[in-house]
Motif scaffolding. Sequence first.
Motif, PDB file in Angstrom:
ATOM      1  N   GLY A  33       0.895  -1.116   0.155  1.00  0.00           N
ATOM      2  CA  GLY A  33      -0.096   0.227  -0.116  1.00  0.00           C
ATOM      3  C   GLY A  33       1.114   1.289  -0.139  1.00  0.00           C
ATOM      4  N   ARG A  34       0.327   2.260   0.027  1.00  0.00           N
ATOM      5  CA  ARG A  34       0.842   3.701   0.086  1.00  0.00           C
ATOM      6  C   ARG A  34       1.657   3.938   1.207  1.00  0.00           C
ATOM      7  NH1 ARG A  34      -0.333   7.832  -3.561  1.00  0.00           N
ATOM      8  NH2 ARG A  34      -0.931   9.357  -2.055  1.00  0.00           N
ATOM      9  N   VAL A  35       2.813   3.541   1.422  1.00  0.00           N
ATOM     10  CA  VAL A  35       3.783   3.947   2.530  1.00  0.00           C
ATOM     11  C   VAL A  35       4.002   5.378   2.709  1.00  0.00           C
ATOM     12  CG1 VAL A  35       5.670   3.489   3.895  1.00  0.00           C
ATOM     13  CG2 VAL A  35       4.855   1.865   2.404  1.00  0.00           C
ATOM     14  N   ARG A  36       3.074   6.027   4.113  1.00  0.00           N
ATOM     15  CA  ARG A  36       3.335   7.431   4.225  1.00  0.00           C
ATOM     16  C   ARG A  36       4.406   7.637   5.225  1.00  0.00           C
ATOM     17  NH1 ARG A  36       2.072  11.922   1.762  1.00  0.00           N
ATOM     18  NH2 ARG A  36       0.204  11.059   1.058  1.00  0.00           N
ATOM     19  N   ASP A  37       4.597   7.089   6.113  1.00  0.00           N
ATOM     20  CA  ASP A  37       6.025   7.235   7.126  1.00  0.00           C
ATOM     21  C   ASP A  37       6.520   6.169   7.571  1.00  0.00           C
ATOM     22  OD1 ASP A  37       7.315   8.874   8.364  1.00  0.00           O
ATOM     23  OD2 ASP A  37       5.914   9.303  10.340  1.00  0.00           O
ATOM     24  N   ILE A  38       7.751   6.260   8.315  1.00  0.00           N
ATOM     25  CA  ILE A  38       8.490   5.278   8.473  1.00  0.00           C
ATOM     26  C   ILE A  38       9.444   5.684   9.950  1.00  0.00           C
ATOM     27  CG2 ILE A  38      10.234   3.593   8.091  1.00  0.00           C
ATOM     28  CD1 ILE A  38       9.938   4.530   5.242  1.00  0.00           C
ATOM     29  N   LYS A  39       9.188   4.949  10.946  1.00  0.00           N
ATOM     30  CA  LYS A  39      10.283   5.285  11.998  1.00  0.00           C
ATOM     31  C   LYS A  39      10.907   4.234  12.651  1.00  0.00           C
ATOM     32  CE  LYS A  39       9.128   9.889  12.751  1.00  0.00           C
ATOM     33  NZ  LYS A  39       8.147  10.163  11.893  1.00  0.00           N
ATOM     34  N   GLU A  40      11.809   4.479  13.173  1.00  0.00           N
ATOM     35  CA  GLU A  40      12.443   3.228  14.093  1.00  0.00           C
ATOM     36  C   GLU A  40      12.370   3.791  15.355  1.00  0.00           C
ATOM     37  OE1 GLU A  40      16.811   1.705  13.347  1.00  0.00           O
ATOM     38  OE2 GLU A  40      16.896   2.544  15.152  1.00  0.00           O
ATOM     39  N   GLY A  41      11.718   2.821  16.216  1.00  0.00           N
ATOM     40  CA  GLY A  41      11.383   3.313  17.414  1.00  0.00           C
ATOM     41  C   GLY A  41      12.289   2.991  18.587  1.00  0.00           C
ATOM     42  N   LYS A  42      12.068   3.395  19.549  1.00  0.00           N
ATOM     43  CA  LYS A  42      13.085   3.150  20.935  1.00  0.00           C
ATOM     44  C   LYS A  42      13.008   1.765  21.325  1.00  0.00           C
ATOM     45  CE  LYS A  42      11.151   7.725  22.592  1.00  0.00           C
ATOM     46  NZ  LYS A  42      12.180   8.459  22.006  1.00  0.00           N
ATOM     47  N   ASP A  43      12.382   1.018  20.782  1.00  0.00           N
ATOM     48  CA  ASP A  43      12.271  -0.502  20.950  1.00  0.00           C
ATOM     49  C   ASP A  43      13.383  -1.058  20.064  1.00  0.00           C
ATOM     50  OD1 ASP A  43      10.808  -0.248  18.692  1.00  0.00           O
ATOM     51  OD2 ASP A  43       9.120  -1.374  19.724  1.00  0.00           O
ATOM     52  N   GLY A  44      13.856  -0.623  18.926  1.00  0.00           N
ATOM     53  CA  GLY A  44      14.861  -0.885  18.037  1.00  0.00           C
ATOM     54  C   GLY A  44      14.017  -1.666  16.872  1.00  0.00           C
ATOM     55  N   LEU A  45      12.801  -1.611  16.794  1.00  0.00           N
ATOM     56  CA  LEU A  45      12.039  -2.192  15.610  1.00  0.00           C
ATOM     57  C   LEU A  45      11.498  -1.088  14.687  1.00  0.00           C
ATOM     58  CD1 LEU A  45       9.920  -4.574  17.589  1.00  0.00           C
ATOM     59  CD2 LEU A  45      12.043  -4.923  16.311  1.00  0.00           C
ATOM     60  N   ILE A  46      11.261  -1.193  13.545  1.00  0.00           N
ATOM     61  CA  ILE A  46      10.723  -0.341  12.449  1.00  0.00           C
ATOM     62  C   ILE A  46       9.235  -0.526  12.436  1.00  0.00           C
ATOM     63  CG2 ILE A  46      10.978   0.279   9.997  1.00  0.00           C
ATOM     64  CD1 ILE A  46      13.630   0.955  11.370  1.00  0.00           C
ATOM     65  N   TYR A  47       8.657   0.926  12.360  1.00  0.00           N
ATOM     66  CA  TYR A  47       7.090   0.760  12.336  1.00  0.00           C
ATOM     67  C   TYR A  47       6.841   1.761  10.909  1.00  0.00           C
ATOM     68  CZ  TYR A  47       6.909  -0.528  17.042  1.00  0.00           C
ATOM     69  OH  TYR A  47       6.976  -1.311  18.129  1.00  0.00           O
ATOM     70  N   ILE A  48       5.955   1.225  10.214  1.00  0.00           N
ATOM     71  CA  ILE A  48       5.662   1.984   8.970  1.00  0.00           C
ATOM     72  C   ILE A  48       4.094   2.301   8.827  1.00  0.00           C
ATOM     73  CG2 ILE A  48       7.547   1.045   7.576  1.00  0.00           C
ATOM     74  CD1 ILE A  48       5.585  -0.702   6.097  1.00  0.00           C
ATOM     75  N   ALA A  49       3.561   3.506   8.449  1.00  0.00           N
ATOM     76  CA  ALA A  49       2.282   3.989   8.422  1.00  0.00           C
ATOM     77  C   ALA A  49       1.684   3.762   6.850  1.00  0.00           C
ATOM     78  CB  ALA A  49       2.248   5.443   8.567  1.00  0.00           C
ATOM     79  N   VAL A  50       0.773   2.986   6.744  1.00  0.00           N
ATOM     80  CA  VAL A  50       0.203   2.743   5.194  1.00  0.00           C
ATOM     81  C   VAL A  50      -1.082   3.027   5.065  1.00  0.00           C
ATOM     82  CG1 VAL A  50      -0.153   0.993   3.631  1.00  0.00           C
ATOM     83  CG2 VAL A  50       2.040   0.611   5.278  1.00  0.00           C
ATOM     84  N   GLU A  51      -1.367   3.949   4.163  1.00  0.00           N
ATOM     85  CA  GLU A  51      -2.658   4.615   3.968  1.00  0.00           C
ATOM     86  C   GLU A  51      -3.918   3.451   3.751  1.00  0.00           C
ATOM     87  OE1 GLU A  51      -2.750   7.512   0.803  1.00  0.00           O
ATOM     88  OE2 GLU A  51      -1.036   8.275   1.615  1.00  0.00           O
ATOM     89  N   GLY A  52      -4.813   3.602   4.493  1.00  0.00           N
ATOM     90  CA  GLY A  52      -6.133   2.939   4.345  1.00  0.00           C
ATOM     91  C   GLY A  52      -5.828   1.703   5.101  1.00  0.00           C
ATOM     92  N   LYS A  53      -4.898   1.627   5.586  1.00  0.00           N
ATOM     93  CA  LYS A  53      -4.497   0.310   6.752  1.00  0.00           C
ATOM     94  C   LYS A  53      -4.091   0.421   8.011  1.00  0.00           C
ATOM     95  CE  LYS A  53      -3.388  -2.591   2.526  1.00  0.00           C
ATOM     96  NZ  LYS A  53      -2.185  -3.482   1.980  1.00  0.00           N
ATOM     97  N   GLY A  54      -3.140   1.151   8.333  1.00  0.00           N
ATOM     98  CA  GLY A  54      -2.554   1.382   9.837  1.00  0.00           C
ATOM     99  C   GLY A  54      -1.003   1.430   9.721  1.00  0.00           C
ATOM    100  N   ILE A  55      -0.717   1.023  11.029  1.00  0.00           N
ATOM    101  CA  ILE A  55       0.668   0.946  11.346  1.00  0.00           C
ATOM    102  C   ILE A  55       1.183  -0.394  11.364  1.00  0.00           C
ATOM    103  CG2 ILE A  55       2.442   1.765  12.866  1.00  0.00           C
ATOM    104  CD1 ILE A  55       0.535   3.839  11.530  1.00  0.00           C
ATOM    105  N   TYR A  56       2.238  -0.708  10.567  1.00  0.00           N
ATOM    106  CA  TYR A  56       2.959  -2.128  10.469  1.00  0.00           C
ATOM    107  C   TYR A  56       3.965  -2.087  11.294  1.00  0.00           C
ATOM    108  CZ  TYR A  56      -0.314  -3.902   6.795  1.00  0.00           C
ATOM    109  OH  TYR A  56      -1.182  -4.145   6.011  1.00  0.00           O
TER     110      TYR A  56
END
Length: 374
Positions: free
Chosen positions: A345-368
């Motif tokens: 899907g349309r990946v809108r944002d990406i962040k590496e969290g303080k827990d050392g994992l990557i989170y990605i925001a996808v339009e129409g779906k949510g946060i992976y």
Amino acid sequence: MKKIAIALYLIVVTLNSSCAQETENKVSETENPPFSAELYVDGLQLPWGLTMMPDNSLLITEIDGKVIHFKDKIKTEISNIPEIYRRGQGGLMDIALHPNYEENGWIYITYASEGEGEEKGGNTTLMRAKLKDNAFIEKQLLYKATPNTTKGQHFGSRIVFDNEGYLYFSVGDRGDRDVNPQDITRDGGKIYRLNDDGSIPSDNPFVNTDGAKKAIYSYGHRNPQGLVKNPETGKIWNHEHGPQGGDEINIIKKGANFGWPLITYGINYSGTPITDKTAMEGMEQPLHYWVPSIAPSGMAFISTDNYKGMKGNLLVGSLKFQYLEHLVMKDDKVVKREKLLPEIGRVRDIKEGKDGLIYIAVEGKGIYKLVPNN
């Protein structure tokens, strides 16, 4: 004719590119990435920005005007957010914590606002606030780009802090490419640097230039929707949308002119040329550019060892082709492109969290959440 013109343009740009850039513009698909994508926060429409709190909960912005706190699998909407001007690409955009958030509690957001007694329309705005009982308090307006316009494109806007605590944020050219990006007396098409309270640093490049916008740090930008600190060097990197072709990655420099629209590797959406120049004296060349455009949004360096073989590299979202792009880096150069999570899907944002994992925001779906393979 339009398709023929675009095809011819892409051939010419490819032939004129260096061998390194030709290699970079070839993207391969990785069948077995060192992680799996787990839907972590569902039911979101257009999650534009996200940041992780000290307790590993998430703050998420929705472009239509919601800030959501996700904690213990529960979504709570934050109240008392500022009034949002929602038009086209504008709305509630990025969100970031102060580097010393646990001491001072400041949260920063960018959004489109109308302002009072101004021209019709809206423009990109930066504010900060604190969070108490699921509501914003102590709201402070730090910067409002002017003038307002009813155009719906190119608001930017990302937020990042550098190692010295300066705040950087981006504003797109607001669809007025022939006026805003190259004019330092006007907002738009710029990356700005402020002190954390919104005041102007005394060593900003144009503080002593008559008529200049004192907050400008670099100019000649089109629509920057990626802004991140390189954790190894501390330098601020951005990426921005080109037109038809010519999306760019740049390392931001004090007072630098990044050329838009006088130089570009892109063309108009109609297939006609914008300029015949891809370089000019006194203007920066991109570290990397995409032809064709991927429509990049969100960007994160991987600083963790959790993802085998990926530390030190970049992740960039593709709105156009709806995948996550992995850029293999060596000496501040892209040496390989990999397509991850095709058709997610349309990946809108990406962040590496303080827990050392990557989170990605996808339009129409949510946060992976990208869960490393064992």
